[in-house]
Motif scaffolding. Sequence first.
Motif, PDB file in Angstrom:
ATOM      1  N   LEU A  75       0.994  -1.224  -0.127  1.00 37.83           N
ATOM      2  CA  LEU A  75      -0.108  -0.070   0.094  1.00 37.83           C
ATOM      3  C   LEU A  75       1.262   1.347   0.487  1.00 37.83           C
ATOM      4  CD1 LEU A  75      -2.397  -1.030   2.150  1.00 37.83           C
ATOM      5  CD2 LEU A  75      -3.010  -0.679   0.044  1.00 37.83           C
ATOM      6  N   ALA A  76       1.783   1.045   0.812  1.00 39.06           N
ATOM      7  CA  ALA A  76       2.640   2.513   0.866  1.00 39.06           C
ATOM      8  C   ALA A  76       4.749   1.886   0.018  1.00 39.06           C
ATOM      9  CB  ALA A  76       3.056   2.904   2.300  1.00 39.06           C
ATOM     10  N   PRO A  77       4.716   1.487  -1.422  1.00 40.52           N
ATOM     11  CA  PRO A  77       5.596   0.932  -1.656  1.00 40.52           C
ATOM     12  C   PRO A  77       7.145   1.682  -1.444  1.00 40.52           C
ATOM     13  CG  PRO A  77       4.235   1.314  -3.041  1.00 40.52           C
ATOM     14  CD  PRO A  77       3.761   1.840  -2.045  1.00 40.52           C
ATOM     15  N   THR A  78       6.655   2.965  -0.816  1.00 37.04           N
ATOM     16  CA  THR A  78       8.066   4.538  -0.353  1.00 37.04           C
ATOM     17  C   THR A  78       8.118   4.337   0.894  1.00 37.04           C
ATOM     18  OG1 THR A  78       6.387   6.144  -0.712  1.00 37.04           O
ATOM     19  CG2 THR A  78       7.391   5.528  -2.791  1.00 37.04           C
ATOM     20  N   SER A  79       7.402   3.710   1.883  1.00 37.20           N
ATOM     21  CA  SER A  79       7.967   3.238   3.805  1.00 37.20           C
ATOM     22  C   SER A  79       8.650   2.710   3.408  1.00 37.20           C
ATOM     23  CB  SER A  79       6.302   2.721   4.012  1.00 37.20           C
ATOM     24  OG  SER A  79       6.493   2.580   5.330  1.00 37.20           O
ATOM     25  N   ALA A  80       9.711   3.201   4.038  1.00 29.17           N
ATOM     26  CA  ALA A  80      11.448   2.514   3.865  1.00 29.17           C
ATOM     27  C   ALA A  80      11.078   0.923   5.513  1.00 29.17           C
ATOM     28  CB  ALA A  80      12.654   3.002   4.432  1.00 29.17           C
ATOM     29  N   VAL A  81      10.094   1.685   6.161  1.00 35.19           N
ATOM     30  CA  VAL A  81      10.338   1.121   7.622  1.00 35.19           C
ATOM     31  C   VAL A  81       9.422   0.366   7.673  1.00 35.19           C
ATOM     32  CG1 VAL A  81      10.568   3.223   9.441  1.00 35.19           C
ATOM     33  CG2 VAL A  81       8.921   2.559   8.301  1.00 35.19           C
ATOM     34  N   ALA A  82       8.492  -0.054   6.618  1.00 33.34           N
ATOM     35  CA  ALA A  82       8.010  -0.484   6.548  1.00 33.34           C
ATOM     36  C   ALA A  82       8.147  -2.135   6.043  1.00 33.34           C
ATOM     37  CB  ALA A  82       6.531  -0.720   5.676  1.00 33.34           C
ATOM     38  N   TRP A  83       9.445  -1.908   4.458  1.00 39.49           N
ATOM     39  CA  TRP A  83       9.811  -2.826   4.515  1.00 39.49           C
ATOM     40  C   TRP A  83      11.069  -3.055   5.211  1.00 39.49           C
ATOM     41  CZ3 TRP A  83       8.382  -4.932  -0.067  1.00 39.49           C
ATOM     42  CH2 TRP A  83       7.970  -4.526  -0.823  1.00 39.49           C
ATOM     43  N   ALA A  84      11.657  -2.400   6.701  1.00 42.68           N
ATOM     44  CA  ALA A  84      12.691  -2.883   7.382  1.00 42.68           C
ATOM     45  C   ALA A  84      12.084  -3.650   8.588  1.00 42.68           C
ATOM     46  CB  ALA A  84      12.485  -1.474   8.128  1.00 42.68           C
ATOM     47  N   TYR A  85      10.244  -3.353   8.844  1.00 40.18           N
ATOM     48  CA  TYR A  85       9.806  -4.495   9.741  1.00 40.18           C
ATOM     49  C   TYR A  85       9.706  -6.192   9.287  1.00 40.18           C
ATOM     50  CZ  TYR A  85       8.779  -1.242  13.551  1.00 40.18           C
ATOM     51  OH  TYR A  85       9.433   0.033  14.514  1.00 40.18           O
ATOM     52  N   LEU A  86       9.407  -4.925   7.762  1.00 40.27           N
ATOM     53  CA  LEU A  86       8.837  -6.973   7.054  1.00 40.27           C
ATOM     54  C   LEU A  86      10.055  -7.998   6.943  1.00 40.27           C
ATOM     55  CD1 LEU A  86       7.481  -8.772   5.336  1.00 40.27           C
ATOM     56  CD2 LEU A  86       7.698  -7.304   3.420  1.00 40.27           C
ATOM     57  N   ALA A  87      10.731  -7.169   6.593  1.00 36.33           N
ATOM     58  CA  ALA A  87      12.478  -7.725   7.148  1.00 36.33           C
ATOM     59  C   ALA A  87      13.161  -8.124   8.185  1.00 36.33           C
ATOM     60  CB  ALA A  87      13.937  -7.394   6.977  1.00 36.33           C
ATOM     61  N   ARG A  88      12.683  -8.224   9.135  1.00 35.19           N
ATOM     62  CA  ARG A  88      12.436  -8.669  10.804  1.00 35.19           C
ATOM     63  C   ARG A  88      11.696  -9.160  10.242  1.00 35.19           C
ATOM     64  NH1 ARG A  88      11.045  -6.021  16.667  1.00 35.19           N
ATOM     65  NH2 ARG A  88      11.847  -7.614  17.216  1.00 35.19           N
ATOM     66  N   ALA A  89      10.221  -9.688  10.146  1.00 32.87           N
ATOM     67  CA  ALA A  89       9.376 -10.747  10.797  1.00 32.87           C
ATOM     68  C   ALA A  89      10.648 -11.953   9.450  1.00 32.87           C
ATOM     69  CB  ALA A  89       8.156 -10.099   9.780  1.00 32.87           C
ATOM     70  N   TYR A  90      10.944 -11.861   8.554  1.00 37.62           N
ATOM     71  CA  TYR A  90      11.029 -12.563   7.624  1.00 37.62           C
ATOM     72  C   TYR A  90      12.883 -13.540   8.776  1.00 37.62           C
ATOM     73  CZ  TYR A  90       7.985 -12.562   4.030  1.00 37.62           C
ATOM     74  OH  TYR A  90       6.994 -12.164   3.412  1.00 37.62           O
ATOM     75  N   MET A  91      13.325 -12.231   9.300  1.00 33.76           N
ATOM     76  CA  MET A  91      14.595 -12.265   9.967  1.00 33.76           C
ATOM     77  C   MET A  91      14.038 -13.709  10.744  1.00 33.76           C
ATOM     78  SD  MET A  91      17.726 -12.005   8.635  1.00 33.76           S
ATOM     79  CE  MET A  91      18.210 -11.743  10.042  1.00 33.76           C
ATOM     80  N   ALA A  92      12.507 -12.742  12.011  1.00 30.82           N
ATOM     81  CA  ALA A  92      12.440 -14.017  12.510  1.00 30.82           C
ATOM     82  C   ALA A  92      11.826 -15.019  12.868  1.00 30.82           C
ATOM     83  CB  ALA A  92      11.314 -13.074  13.450  1.00 30.82           C
ATOM     84  N   GLN A  93      11.780 -15.179  11.412  1.00 30.26           N
ATOM     85  CA  GLN A  93      11.218 -16.610  11.206  1.00 30.26           C
ATOM     86  C   GLN A  93      12.250 -17.559  10.695  1.00 30.26           C
ATOM     87  OE1 GLN A  93       7.080 -17.081   8.775  1.00 30.26           O
ATOM     88  NE2 GLN A  93       7.756 -14.882   8.857  1.00 30.26           N
ATOM     89  N   LYS A  94      13.459 -17.087  10.480  1.00 27.78           N
ATOM     90  CA  LYS A  94      14.713 -17.374  10.787  1.00 27.78           C
ATOM     91  C   LYS A  94      14.939 -17.740   9.125  1.00 27.78           C
ATOM     92  CE  LYS A  94      15.941 -20.173  14.664  1.00 27.78           C
ATOM     93  NZ  LYS A  94      16.374 -18.605  14.994  1.00 27.78           N
ATOM     94  N   GLN A  95      14.498 -16.995   8.201  1.00 32.51           N
ATOM     95  CA  GLN A  95      14.047 -16.747   6.435  1.00 32.51           C
ATOM     96  C   GLN A  95      14.810 -16.046   6.134  1.00 32.51           C
ATOM     97  OE1 GLN A  95      10.147 -16.927   5.113  1.00 32.51           O
ATOM     98  NE2 GLN A  95       9.396 -18.660   6.849  1.00 32.51           N
ATOM     99  N   ALA A  96      16.269 -15.958   6.023  1.00 30.75           N
ATOM    100  CA  ALA A  96      17.607 -14.478   5.661  1.00 30.75           C
ATOM    101  C   ALA A  96      16.922 -14.422   4.127  1.00 30.75           C
ATOM    102  CB  ALA A  96      18.694 -15.451   6.061  1.00 30.75           C
ATOM    103  N   THR A  97      16.473 -15.014   3.658  1.00 26.37           N
ATOM    104  CA  THR A  97      16.844 -15.291   2.075  1.00 26.37           C
ATOM    105  C   THR A  97      15.383 -13.945   1.873  1.00 26.37           C
ATOM    106  OG1 THR A  97      17.294 -17.148   1.299  1.00 26.37           O
ATOM    107  CG2 THR A  97      16.016 -15.838  -0.349  1.00 26.37           C
ATOM    108  N   GLY A  98      14.254 -14.663   2.474  1.00 29.24           N
ATOM    109  CA  GLY A  98      13.244 -13.763   3.206  1.00 29.24           C
ATOM    110  C   GLY A  98      12.978 -12.377   3.421  1.00 29.24           C
ATOM    111  N   ALA A  99      14.413 -11.711   4.115  1.00 24.83           N
ATOM    112  CA  ALA A  99      14.518 -10.472   4.234  1.00 24.83           C
ATOM    113  C   ALA A  99      14.841 -10.079   3.779  1.00 24.83           C
ATOM    114  CB  ALA A  99      15.374 -10.994   6.003  1.00 24.83           C
ATOM    115  N   ILE A 100      16.282 -10.476   2.494  1.00 22.20           N
ATOM    116  CA  ILE A 100      16.975 -10.280   1.730  1.00 22.20           C
ATOM    117  C   ILE A 100      15.872  -9.237   0.724  1.00 22.20           C
ATOM    118  CG2 ILE A 100      18.613 -10.188  -0.145  1.00 22.20           C
ATOM    119  CD1 ILE A 100      20.283  -9.691   2.374  1.00 22.20           C
ATOM    120  N   GLN A 101      15.752 -10.681   0.494  1.00 19.92           N
ATOM    121  CA  GLN A 101      14.229 -10.351  -0.369  1.00 19.92           C
ATOM    122  C   GLN A 101      13.569  -8.758  -0.665  1.00 19.92           C
ATOM    123  OE1 GLN A 101      12.665 -13.845  -1.901  1.00 19.92           O
ATOM    124  NE2 GLN A 101      14.040 -14.733  -2.844  1.00 19.92           N
TER     125      GLN A 101
END
Length: 783
Positions: free
Chosen positions: A502-528
């Motif tokens: 919904l807001a692709p220019t929100s850097a913090v939204a992408w940052a929290y999404l990356a952390r959600a993947y890291m918390a699931q031990k999905q480093a590839t998903g976080a990088i993506q």
Amino acid sequence: MLGLLLLLGAAASRPDVLLITIDTLRADHVGAYGYAAAQTPTLDRLAREGVLLEEAVAQVPQTRPSHASLFTGRYPFEHGIRDNISAPLPSKIPTLATLLGRAGYETAAFIGAYPVARPSGLDQGFDTFDDPFSDPPHPTLSPKGERIHTEPRSERRASEVVDHALAWLAKPRDKPFFLWVHLYDPHAPYEPPSPYRQRFARRPYDGEVAYADAQVSRLLAWLDRSRRRANTLVVATSDHGEGLGDHGESEHMLLVYDSTLRVPMLISWPGRLPAGARIAGQFRSVDLLPSLLELLALPAASTSGVSRAADLRSGARIPEGESYAESLYGSLHFGYAPLRALRGHGWKYIDAPRAELYRVADDAGETKNLLAAQGQVAGGMRARLRGYEAAVTRPTPSPDAPADAAEKLAALGYLGGGFFAGTPSGADPKDHLAEFEANERQMREGLRLYRAADLAGAVRVFSRLARGAATSFNVEYYLGRSLLETQRPAEAAAHLEKAAALAPTSAVAWAYLARAYMAQKQATGAIQAVDRGLRALPDNPGLLSLRGRILLEQGDAAAARATLENARVLDPMAPGVHVDLANLYRGAGDLARARAEAEEALRLEPGSADAHVALGLVLGALGREPDAATEFRAALRAQPDHADALFYLGSVELRAGRRAAAVPLFERLLRKSPRYPGAEAALAFARGAAPARRGGLPLRLIRVRDLSRAEAALRRAAAGEDFAALARELSEDPSAAHGGDLGLVRAADLAEPLRSAAAALAPGAVSALLETPDGYVILKRER
């Protein structure tokens, strides 16, 4: 040369100009406009000393576009600012500040909230623009359970705004000034400070207005004390009103009734404008700029407004005219129909799926829709309205929009966020008003619960909103954050994916999404996730820094270094990037560069807890543990619950043998971050238990500067001598007094070559001789 001297002389003789915009202020809640319950003595004074426009109207009931019309004299479809999340005002459009600046004025602005911060483009023409809301975001990623960045600052109290304005006014100057002071306080939620909170317990909106009025009085008091009042043109107005329940609208933005479009307009210039004059007739926001230019004897500018300077001087009624107004909020964020209105000659027509016509000259509350009875009037106004704008153009997200715009607006409690992405319903906004109002109330309640750390309550509220018909960035974003902080990363990722879409220019939204993947031990998903954010925000330093941090945690130091150094090139003023590089260089054993980066981060942001921790870790790696402890304590002064500072200071206290001092630090850490790696074991050790193996390695250390003495120590340790006794005898490290005992240490926290050596040690084993910038080191892992 003569022309320049004449210009300078003319500028010196011109009056000062003070423009005060009190956000969200209804005209009929000011005493001078007949509201008996008001406590607005300062605004009432301006009315007594100057002119009061009885029928001042705004062009749009939303902060950024309305201010843009005030400053440019143009309608929203002309200046392009249609929403609080619009792209900045184009630089080619002159503003009141740019025009006065060219005329020799010193210009300054002090603003109260993010919607008119630098990303709005309203900073154009100001020599000083006091804006604490526009620092670029630096998303961080932490696997340890704490929030990953400070909640954005989106507004500030009027007292702070006026404090800064008064400090600027006190400076000596040889030019007239133009000062804009923007006060945001009457905006919902209505939470006036004491004593207004108690005095207006049943009327908190009026309490906010009274508080703002009291702050305006400080500005006028300065003018009085400095004897500049007589030569200062003062304007006090608002960008829009507030629904306060009229027509079912509690706040503003959605509808276009006079409750949100009628504003106060008070203009005072002692000796130049009549005192106590009440001027009838419609005065539009777009009329302010041309009127001021004429009053100041400056050349006219191209605007849609009309100068009313002659009427202001004479006190005569303003000639009849028409005013255009619009609200695209429901259309842009919820897929409803756009609303436009035309007001003039005592009538007001609202163009909507269910159109409305009111005789506002006799029906100020717009209670009786005369559309059926006055079809000819409605038809004529509808036709003229079409002439203002041939088609309602839909604003689109701009690549120039700041990366944290959606988050900062969400923090103000709005339900809408990113633009509506589905198939628009085209419904009449007033038909969805009850649902909209209920959702707005729930949004504010969810934010209140989130900020109070009642995450379970926040999840319940935001989940209800997410199940509704309206799709909202703000809802999905804060629901994702709340789920993430309650250790539900898979559910969080689903909602953060929606927020980022919904807001692709929100850097913090992408940052929290990356952390959600890291918390699931999905480093590839976080990088993506980070890479998708970088496609929307190419070369965003915060996202690049985050990418580097993830790579570093995955052990790809070379790629992490290249990414972080690129981020530093793109934004050398970002403290967080320097913190990340300090940690990277420390881990690589380059302690000189690590220290330089940490110190640069502190220079850029002296109060950064992360920077103090980074410097403390470097000093610790250099064997300067007392200095490291000083930095960790500084971090805790800046942020008392900083998890890393608590852990590392506790570890220093343990290594120094001060277990009693370490215990409360680890206890605080576990209350803050129950899953912080190694914290439970460290607390148990501090309380006297035998070292546990989980979460860290029990290490001892000998550090000697002289190579021959270090080699002798290694031979003796390898021959089986007691390592603790050797440390007490030979080591030059602060841990020597305790037999070289470092307590529980995570290998990842050590600099190279100590990190690799510690990770490779078997229980009871002694390392080889390790060369470091501060001497030679031998490690032993206890059994």
